[in-house]
Design an enzyme around this catalytic site. Structure first.
Site, PDB file in Angstrom:
ATOM      1  N   GLY A 198       0.833  -1.196   0.000  1.00 29.31           N
ATOM      2  CA  GLY A 198       0.000   0.000   0.000  1.00 29.31           C
ATOM      3  C   GLY A 198       0.864   1.240   0.000  1.00 29.31           C
ATOM      4  O   GLY A 198       2.096   1.167   0.051  1.00 29.31           O
ATOM      5  N   HIS A 229      -1.326   1.818   8.816  1.00 28.33           N
ATOM      6  CA  HIS A 229       0.008   2.335   8.492  1.00 28.33           C
ATOM      7  C   HIS A 229      -0.068   3.419   7.420  1.00 28.33           C
ATOM      8  O   HIS A 229       0.504   4.508   7.570  1.00 28.33           O
ATOM      9  CB  HIS A 229       0.884   1.164   8.029  1.00 28.33           C
ATOM     10  CG  HIS A 229       2.269   1.536   7.617  1.00 28.33           C
ATOM     11  ND1 HIS A 229       3.364   1.349   8.429  1.00 28.33           N
ATOM     12  CD2 HIS A 229       2.759   2.078   6.466  1.00 28.33           C
ATOM     13  CE1 HIS A 229       4.460   1.755   7.804  1.00 28.33           C
ATOM     14  NE2 HIS A 229       4.113   2.198   6.599  1.00 28.33           N
ATOM     15  N   GLU A 230      -0.794   3.128   6.336  1.00 26.12           N
ATOM     16  CA  GLU A 230      -0.854   4.090   5.223  1.00 26.12           C
ATOM     17  C   GLU A 230      -1.656   5.329   5.595  1.00 26.12           C
ATOM     18  O   GLU A 230      -1.331   6.440   5.160  1.00 26.12           O
ATOM     19  CB  GLU A 230      -1.427   3.418   3.975  1.00 26.12           C
ATOM     20  CG  GLU A 230      -0.697   2.156   3.514  1.00 26.12           C
ATOM     21  CD  GLU A 230       0.798   2.334   3.319  1.00 26.12           C
ATOM     22  OE1 GLU A 230       1.276   3.483   3.275  1.00 26.12           O
ATOM     23  OE2 GLU A 230       1.501   1.319   3.210  1.00 26.12           O
TER      24      GLU A 230
END
Length: 716
Positions: A198, A229-230
């Protein structure tokens, strides 16, 4: 809007928890998920050389906001952000279920709210700094047009696997366009290639129509941490190891995360995990969401990270997400008609006979079979139109109303609906729409001259279309071909790639000219080396309309070395042209001599290159064909060339023609001189010239144009 943190999480939990076990089985977590955020960031910097400098300035704003709001994170308030999830799929397996989307949002809420059961696994040494970020996510309940939605948009595509080039964020390249980034946080889910898990896009002080999170379809759901996270990158968090390749010199710009040598690539290290930066317990924070590794050991954002998230969302371009109505449910009434917009007339109209067209939308739950459309021009009395048909709930239809004859000048059309299906309207708030338009039955007499000397900009009668409300055409006194001013676009510092700005003349009457031409002066230089990046250039296009802008015909389009007016063709220094750095362009308008209502627009398309200047726009009779030198007079073939290049040209009188072959650094490689009595073919031998991108400069009787010439000696 602000909500208590439990409200949305509970709604998502009820909707998605039933499928948690199935989702756990669905996840096939990629070993060593690779985040493409930094690759995307490097790509964006190449497209926009000023991006990094703007982000450094934004960083100062972040630090100041944190200093001024030291207790904000502990205030107990929760910011809720509307989310739209775009599912782009090629195979059935990639078309993830609604339950999987719901679980993805639930996982985001647990991670950002620190409400998941796995928070018990945070090592005791770090529990005092573990934080609820104060951010929660809700799937949108209304779309950008105000219609109900489940917050999920799907498209089957033939494209993919996708990568970090943002193709997934455009319908034209097989993906789906973002919803309004000022009102929705966009998440794209699709098949990503090359081990990519991603990527996110860092926020700045400017809205970006590609802002959001991209995640591989196999890494979503209740146990997938990649969206977390992204999203962290989208809220200005960096990788915890500082992307320094193990040097221990990088930084994630957060003070309470331990310095870390490199990304965690093993599934779940044993605590304490030590490396070159952390040689003693408690080691590095491998369980942080901004590290790599397995989802099984991800369970912490720190207080410093939470503060940075809040500073970004409250201080940069996306603060409007916090007041968006995207998650406010749409309550449909049984009978409810509305006028979303006026289709026509709008802008400028050439005829005094107006045919109004309005949109009609059925906002009710019942099928609409009749409604009264009320309308008036300039408050001069209500007229009514009885519409009948069969319009399903939430459907839209364009309705043509009776024509009207109006005088020249500015007018307003107002329209509203009543009596849907013969009943009272359930919601009067969406009934009315209005719009202004300008009737100009006869254009401004020609000739005209515009040198941008008066301080008013755009000049009187001219129009400016600044579609992204950002950098656009302005008057500048930095440079001018004549006088003290010119029209200018600061392409180098434009925050939007591919965005368009238009400078439009007044309506013009060309019937008084027997052989009309338009001349103007252009000065332009690129930022990028055309030898390395031949397609990286801003573009100037000129179009003409004879129907008040309903349709346009292209007259002129140049970019790259064909547009540049100075050698070398590129420089990283801000371009401010001198007196000899301009070129006159001449465009014939002879096909339009019978038109008394003509618009001409100068269209700048941005590609983050250097400044573009236009001056001395004149529309008048041509005094002779020999004055005109443009692309139509000269053509170059073959192109690419490897031996002889032929220059075809038309001429009716004796001409002196000089040909210069110039490389991208401005060095003259070849020079040829000719004297001709009429049109024909000139030839230049380039067999000894190295392969590359060159400028072929053609000077005819003192008038100059540039042609891009590619020399290629490589054979397939």
């Amino acid at each position: 809007m602000k909500y208590k943190s439990t409200t949305l999480a509970a709604c998502i939990m009820l909707a998605g928890a039933f499928s948690a076990n199935a989702q756990n089985n669905f996840i096939s977590e990629k070993a060593n998920h690779q985040c493409g955020t930094m690759q995307n960031f490097e790509r964006l910097k190449k497209l926009d050389p000023a991006l990094e400098a703007r982000m450094q300035a934004d960083e100062q704003k972040i630090h100041q906001w944190i200093a001024d709001n030291a207790n904000f994170r502990t205030s107990g308030l929760t910011d809720t952000i509307p989310v739209v999830v775009h599912v782009v799929w090629k195979t059935t397996a990639q078309n993830i279920s609604t339950a999987q989307v719901l679980n993805t949002v639930l996982a985001l809420n647990q991670d950002y709210g620190r409400t998941g059961a796995d928070t018990a696994n945070t090592p005791s040494v770090w529990k005092p700094i573990a934080a609820n970020t104060g951010i929660q996510f809700c799937l949108a309940q209304r779309d950008p047009f105000g219609a109900p939605t489940d917050g999920i948009e799907r498209r089957q595509t033939t494209a993919g696997p996708f990568t970090t080039d943002d193709a997934i964020k455009s319908y034209a390249t097989g993906g789906l366009n973002a919803w309004d980034v000022s009102k929705y946080f966009n998440i794209w889910i699709a098949d990503l290639g090359g081990g990519l898990g991603g990527y996110g896009e860092f926020p700045t002080s400017f809205l970006s129509n590609t802002f959001g999170n991209v995640t591989d379809y196999m890494l979503v759901g209740l146990t997938g941490w990649v969206p977390t996270h992204e999203c962290g990158h989208c809220f200005n968090l960096r990788h915890i190891w500082g992307d320094d390749g193990g040097a221990c010199t990088g930084s994630d710009l957060v003070t309470d995360t331990p310095n870390q040598a490199d990304a965690t690539n093993s599934p779940c290290p044993s605590f304490p995990a030590l490396d070159a930066c952390q040689t003693a317990s408690p080691g590095y924070m491998f369980m942080n969401y901004m590290d790599y590794g397995s989802s099984a050991c991800k369970n912490i954002f720190t207080q410093g990270q939470a503060t940075r998230v809040q500073a970004a969302i409250h201080n940069l371009a996306y603060a409007s997400l916090l007041t968006s109505d995207g998650c406010v449910p749409v309550v449909l009434q049984q009978t409810d008609a509305g006028n979303p917009s006026i289709v026509s007339p709008s802008g400028q109209e050439c005829s005094t006979t107006i045919i109004p067209i309005v949109q009609l939308r059925n906002w009710g739950t019942d099928t609409m079979v009749s409604v009264t459309i009320n309308y008036e021009f300039d408050n001069n009395g209500i007229q009514t139109f009885a519409w009948s048909g069969n319009l399903a709930s939430l459907a839209i239809v364009n309705v043509t109303l009776p024509s009207a004859t109006l005088s020249a000048g500015i007018h307003t059309l107002t329209s509203y609906t009543t009596n849907p299906n013969g009943l009272p309207d359930g919601n009067a708030a969406n009934d009315t729409t209005s719009g202004s338009f300008d009737i100009i039955p006869l254009g401004t007499p020609t000739p005209i001259v515009e040198g941008f000397e008066p301080t008013i900009f755009p000049p009187t009668g001219w129009a400016l279309n600044n579609f992204d409300n950002s950098v656009t055409w302005v008057r500048t006194t930095k440079a001018a071909k004549t006088g003290v001013a010119s029209a200018y676009v600061d392409s180098k510092n434009y925050p939007c790639n591919g965005c368009i700005d238009e400078l439009i003349t007044p309506n013009l009457d060309l019937t008084t000219l027997t052989n009309p031409v338009m001349t103007f002066q252009i000065a332009y230089r690129m930022l990028s080396d055309p030898g390395q990046f031949p397609n990286w250039s801003d573009t100037l296009e000129i179009d003409i309309s004879t129907d008040c802008g309903d349709s346009w015909t292209q007259l002129y389009k140049k970019y790259s070395v064909n547009l540049t007016t100075i050698i070398p063709a590129f420089s990283t220094v801000d371009f401010i042209p001198g007196p000899n750095d301009w070129r006159q362009e001449i465009i014939t308008l002879a096909p339009f001599t019978t038109n008394n209502n003509v618009l001409i627009k100068f269209i700048h398309t941005n590609d983050y290159e250097n400044g573009m200047y236009v001056d001395d726009i004149n529309i008048d009779n041509s005094t002779g064909v020999n004055e005109i030198i443009n692309d139509e007079q000269f053509s170059v073939y073959p192109n690419p060339a490897n031996s002889n290049v032929q220059i075809y040209f038309t001429e009716t009188s004796k001409s002196k023609i000089n040909l210069l072959l110039i490389d991208a650094l401005g060095k003259i490689i070849k020079s040829e001189a000719f004297e001709t009595a009429s049109g024909g073919i000139l030839s230049m031998n380039v067999s000894a010239v190295a392969s590359g991108v060159y400028i072929l400069r053609i000077n005819k009787n003192g008038n100059v144009i540039n042609k891009k010439l590619i020399i290629n000696h490589f054979k397939k």
